[in-house]
Design a protein around this motif. Sequence first.
Motif, PDB file in Angstrom:
ATOM      1  N   ARG A 129       0.834  -1.213   0.000  1.00 17.34           N
ATOM      2  CA  ARG A 129       0.000   0.000   0.000  1.00 17.34           C
ATOM      3  C   ARG A 129       0.861   1.252   0.000  1.00 17.34           C
ATOM      4  NH1 ARG A 129      -5.159  -1.276   3.992  1.00 17.34           N
ATOM      5  NH2 ARG A 129      -5.984  -2.993   2.744  1.00 17.34           N
ATOM      6  N   GLN A 130       1.972   1.222   0.709  1.00 19.45           N
ATOM      7  CA  GLN A 130       2.891   2.361   0.658  1.00 19.45           C
ATOM      8  C   GLN A 130       3.394   2.567  -0.776  1.00 19.45           C
ATOM      9  OE1 GLN A 130       6.092   1.537   3.415  1.00 19.45           O
ATOM     10  NE2 GLN A 130       4.971   2.374   5.166  1.00 19.45           N
ATOM     11  N   ALA A 131       3.829   1.484  -1.402  1.00 19.41           N
ATOM     12  CA  ALA A 131       4.351   1.568  -2.771  1.00 19.41           C
ATOM     13  C   ALA A 131       3.277   2.068  -3.732  1.00 19.41           C
ATOM     14  CB  ALA A 131       4.873   0.204  -3.215  1.00 19.41           C
ATOM     15  N   ARG A 132       2.041   1.614  -3.535  1.00 15.98           N
ATOM     16  CA  ARG A 132       0.936   2.034  -4.405  1.00 15.98           C
ATOM     17  C   ARG A 132       0.659   3.532  -4.257  1.00 15.98           C
ATOM     18  NH1 ARG A 132      -2.852  -0.129  -7.558  1.00 15.98           N
ATOM     19  NH2 ARG A 132      -4.964   0.684  -7.520  1.00 15.98           N
ATOM     20  N   LEU A 133       0.662   4.031  -3.026  1.00 14.16           N
ATOM     21  CA  LEU A 133       0.441   5.464  -2.814  1.00 14.16           C
ATOM     22  C   LEU A 133       1.584   6.285  -3.410  1.00 14.16           C
ATOM     23  CD1 LEU A 133      -1.078   5.498   0.773  1.00 14.16           C
ATOM     24  CD2 LEU A 133      -2.136   6.428  -1.293  1.00 14.16           C
ATOM     25  N   LEU A 134       2.812   5.809  -3.229  1.00 12.55           N
ATOM     26  CA  LEU A 134       3.944   6.517  -3.838  1.00 12.55           C
ATOM     27  C   LEU A 134       3.817   6.516  -5.357  1.00 12.55           C
ATOM     28  CD1 LEU A 134       6.910   5.222  -1.661  1.00 12.55           C
ATOM     29  CD2 LEU A 134       6.047   7.563  -1.747  1.00 12.55           C
ATOM     30  N   GLY A 135       3.482   5.365  -5.922  1.00 20.17           N
ATOM     31  CA  GLY A 135       3.318   5.272  -7.372  1.00 20.17           C
ATOM     32  C   GLY A 135       2.212   6.176  -7.876  1.00 20.17           C
ATOM     33  N   ALA A 136       1.107   6.257  -7.139  1.00 22.00           N
ATOM     34  CA  ALA A 136      -0.004   7.125  -7.548  1.00 22.00           C
ATOM     35  C   ALA A 136       0.411   8.588  -7.539  1.00 22.00           C
ATOM     36  CB  ALA A 136      -1.208   6.913  -6.630  1.00 22.00           C
ATOM     37  N   ALA A 137       1.398   8.913  -6.708  1.00 24.92           N
ATOM     38  CA  ALA A 137       1.919  10.291  -6.670  1.00 24.92           C
ATOM     39  C   ALA A 137       3.043  10.476  -7.686  1.00 24.92           C
ATOM     40  CB  ALA A 137       2.413  10.613  -5.267  1.00 24.92           C
ATOM     41  N   GLY A 138       3.349   9.415  -8.454  1.00 25.61           N
ATOM     42  CA  GLY A 138       4.391   9.505  -9.472  1.00 25.61           C
ATOM     43  C   GLY A 138       5.789   9.356  -8.906  1.00 25.61           C
ATOM     44  N   ILE A 139       5.908   8.763  -7.715  1.00 27.82           N
ATOM     45  CA  ILE A 139       7.196   8.617  -7.048  1.00 27.82           C
ATOM     46  C   ILE A 139       7.632   7.159  -7.111  1.00 27.82           C
ATOM     47  CG2 ILE A 139       8.417   8.874  -4.847  1.00 27.82           C
ATOM     48  CD1 ILE A 139       6.183  10.923  -4.124  1.00 27.82           C
ATOM     49  N   GLY A 140       8.892   6.945  -7.481  1.00 26.72           N
ATOM     50  CA  GLY A 140       9.448   5.606  -7.463  1.00 26.72           C
ATOM     51  C   GLY A 140       9.029   4.730  -8.625  1.00 26.72           C
ATOM     52  N   LEU A 141       8.520   5.330  -9.684  1.00 29.34           N
ATOM     53  CA  LEU A 141       8.112   4.554 -10.853  1.00 29.34           C
ATOM     54  C   LEU A 141       9.295   4.369 -11.792  1.00 29.34           C
ATOM     55  CD1 LEU A 141       4.715   6.299 -11.667  1.00 29.34           C
ATOM     56  CD2 LEU A 141       5.054   4.102 -10.529  1.00 29.34           C
ATOM     57  N   ASP A 142       9.361   3.220 -12.438  1.00 25.25           N
ATOM     58  CA  ASP A 142      10.376   2.993 -13.453  1.00 25.25           C
ATOM     59  C   ASP A 142       9.985   3.760 -14.708  1.00 25.25           C
ATOM     60  OD1 ASP A 142      11.857   1.270 -11.841  1.00 25.25           O
ATOM     61  OD2 ASP A 142      10.680  -0.472 -12.477  1.00 25.25           O
ATOM     62  N   GLU A 143      10.973   4.003 -15.561  1.00 23.29           N
ATOM     63  CA  GLU A 143      10.716   4.740 -16.796  1.00 23.29           C
ATOM     64  C   GLU A 143       9.672   4.005 -17.634  1.00 23.29           C
ATOM     65  OE1 GLU A 143      13.165   6.230 -20.689  1.00 23.29           O
ATOM     66  OE2 GLU A 143      14.192   6.163 -18.764  1.00 23.29           O
ATOM     67  N   GLY A 144       8.660   4.713 -18.057  1.00 22.09           N
ATOM     68  CA  GLY A 144       7.604   4.138 -18.872  1.00 22.09           C
ATOM     69  C   GLY A 144       6.505   3.473 -18.067  1.00 22.09           C
ATOM     70  N   GLU A 145       6.708   3.307 -16.761  1.00 24.81           N
ATOM     71  CA  GLU A 145       5.694   2.686 -15.915  1.00 24.81           C
ATOM     72  C   GLU A 145       4.596   3.696 -15.612  1.00 24.81           C
ATOM     73  OE1 GLU A 145       5.430   0.345 -11.617  1.00 24.81           O
ATOM     74  OE2 GLU A 145       7.304   1.280 -12.223  1.00 24.81           O
ATOM     75  N   SER A 146       3.354   3.262 -15.754  1.00 21.12           N
ATOM     76  CA  SER A 146       2.258   4.184 -15.476  1.00 21.12           C
ATOM     77  C   SER A 146       1.918   4.153 -13.990  1.00 21.12           C
ATOM     78  CB  SER A 146       1.023   3.816 -16.307  1.00 21.12           C
ATOM     79  OG  SER A 146       0.566   2.538 -15.936  1.00 21.12           O
ATOM     80  N   ALA A 147       1.440   5.274 -13.513  1.00 21.99           N
ATOM     81  CA  ALA A 147       1.074   5.400 -12.106  1.00 21.99           C
ATOM     82  C   ALA A 147      -0.187   4.592 -11.825  1.00 21.99           C
ATOM     83  CB  ALA A 147       0.850   6.865 -11.754  1.00 21.99           C
ATOM     84  N   PRO A 148      -0.184   3.846 -10.729  1.00 22.68           N
ATOM     85  CA  PRO A 148      -1.410   3.111 -10.382  1.00 22.68           C
ATOM     86  C   PRO A 148      -2.523   4.082 -10.012  1.00 22.68           C
ATOM     87  CG  PRO A 148       0.207   2.933  -8.622  1.00 22.68           C
ATOM     88  CD  PRO A 148       0.869   3.642  -9.753  1.00 22.68           C
ATOM     89  N   ARG A 149      -3.725   3.696 -10.278  1.00 21.92           N
ATOM     90  CA  ARG A 149      -4.875   4.549  -9.951  1.00 21.92           C
ATOM     91  C   ARG A 149      -5.319   4.239  -8.534  1.00 21.92           C
ATOM     92  NH1 ARG A 149      -8.866   7.432  -9.815  1.00 21.92           N
ATOM     93  NH2 ARG A 149     -10.970   7.313 -10.598  1.00 21.92           N
ATOM     94  N   VAL A 150      -5.366   5.270  -7.714  1.00 21.88           N
ATOM     95  CA  VAL A 150      -5.882   5.168  -6.351  1.00 21.88           C
ATOM     96  C   VAL A 150      -7.050   6.151  -6.285  1.00 21.88           C
ATOM     97  CG1 VAL A 150      -5.385   5.469  -3.893  1.00 21.88           C
ATOM     98  CG2 VAL A 150      -3.617   4.575  -5.423  1.00 21.88           C
ATOM     99  N   PRO A 151      -8.298   5.644  -6.303  1.00 26.59           N
ATOM    100  CA  PRO A 151      -9.468   6.521  -6.393  1.00 26.59           C
ATOM    101  C   PRO A 151      -9.527   7.604  -5.315  1.00 26.59           C
ATOM    102  CG  PRO A 151     -10.119   4.225  -6.597  1.00 26.59           C
ATOM    103  CD  PRO A 151      -8.670   4.240  -6.254  1.00 26.59           C
ATOM    104  N   ASP A 152      -9.237   7.262  -4.084  1.00 28.28           N
ATOM    105  CA  ASP A 152      -9.275   8.231  -2.993  1.00 28.28           C
ATOM    106  C   ASP A 152      -8.014   8.068  -2.159  1.00 28.28           C
ATOM    107  OD1 ASP A 152      -9.813   9.961  -0.939  1.00 28.28           O
ATOM    108  OD2 ASP A 152     -11.764   9.092  -0.423  1.00 28.28           O
ATOM    109  N   PRO A 153      -6.926   8.769  -2.534  1.00 28.12           N
ATOM    110  CA  PRO A 153      -5.645   8.569  -1.864  1.00 28.12           C
ATOM    111  C   PRO A 153      -5.686   8.895  -0.368  1.00 28.12           C
ATOM    112  CG  PRO A 153      -5.384   9.952  -3.808  1.00 28.12           C
ATOM    113  CD  PRO A 153      -6.835   9.706  -3.641  1.00 28.12           C
ATOM    114  N   ARG A 154      -6.466   9.897   0.008  1.00 24.65           N
ATOM    115  CA  ARG A 154      -6.527  10.251   1.432  1.00 24.65           C
ATOM    116  C   ARG A 154      -7.183   9.121   2.234  1.00 24.65           C
ATOM    117  NH1 ARG A 154      -5.047  15.167   2.840  1.00 24.65           N
ATOM    118  NH2 ARG A 154      -6.571  15.477   4.493  1.00 24.65           N
ATOM    119  N   ALA A 155      -8.228   8.514   1.687  1.00 21.33           N
ATOM    120  CA  ALA A 155      -8.866   7.376   2.354  1.00 21.33           C
ATOM    121  C   ALA A 155      -7.920   6.176   2.369  1.00 21.33           C
ATOM    122  CB  ALA A 155     -10.177   7.019   1.669  1.00 21.33           C
TER     123      ALA A 155
END
Length: 188
Positions: A129-155
């Motif tokens: 879940r930490q990795a998913r939230l970071l990825g949704a914020a565009g952090i820690g993604l590999d080149e060309g990797e799309s950000a995962p969708r997190v519908p409600d990041p605060r929740a």
Amino acid sequence: MTKLLLSLHVLAAILAVGPVAVAASMFPPFARKLFANTGEPAGQNTAQSTGQNTGQGTGEPEAQPSGGPTAALLLHRICRVYAVLGVAVPVFGLATGSQLGVLGDAWLVTSMVLTVLAAALLGAVILPRQARLLGAAGIGLDEGESAPRVPDPRAAAARLAMATGAFNLLWAVVVVLMIVRPGSTTGA
């Protein structure tokens, strides 16, 4: 030998599990800050997007937003690295229990079960879940990797905080069991 193993077990618990517990607890508030009030990832340079002086061209260092992406990424890395180092805790614990001849005692078996639950919660829920939230914020993604969708990041950050609280509670119960050792004949 028992004292050495017990010392290594306690040191491993303090130096490996302690940082994970603290960093995992600090992560959700930093994750919420990444998405500000909009649910969208906050700008990488908050100072520029708000029109604040960033110090560019003045010789002053650029202003860094407190609790920015770097802090969240660092907390996640601490959790990942120290989770691996935390494997030493049950290894030394089992060796100590074996030396003391208490591997079948209820307090130790319960502690082992709670330790497995805490490890599973960390590995299967908290770190992903930490990795998913970071990825949704565009952090820690590999080149060309799309950000995962997190519908409600605060929740999602709130749910992560709840899981982290359960993780910490499991460890607190284990610590109490290790100190009190109900039913133990080895003293306490």
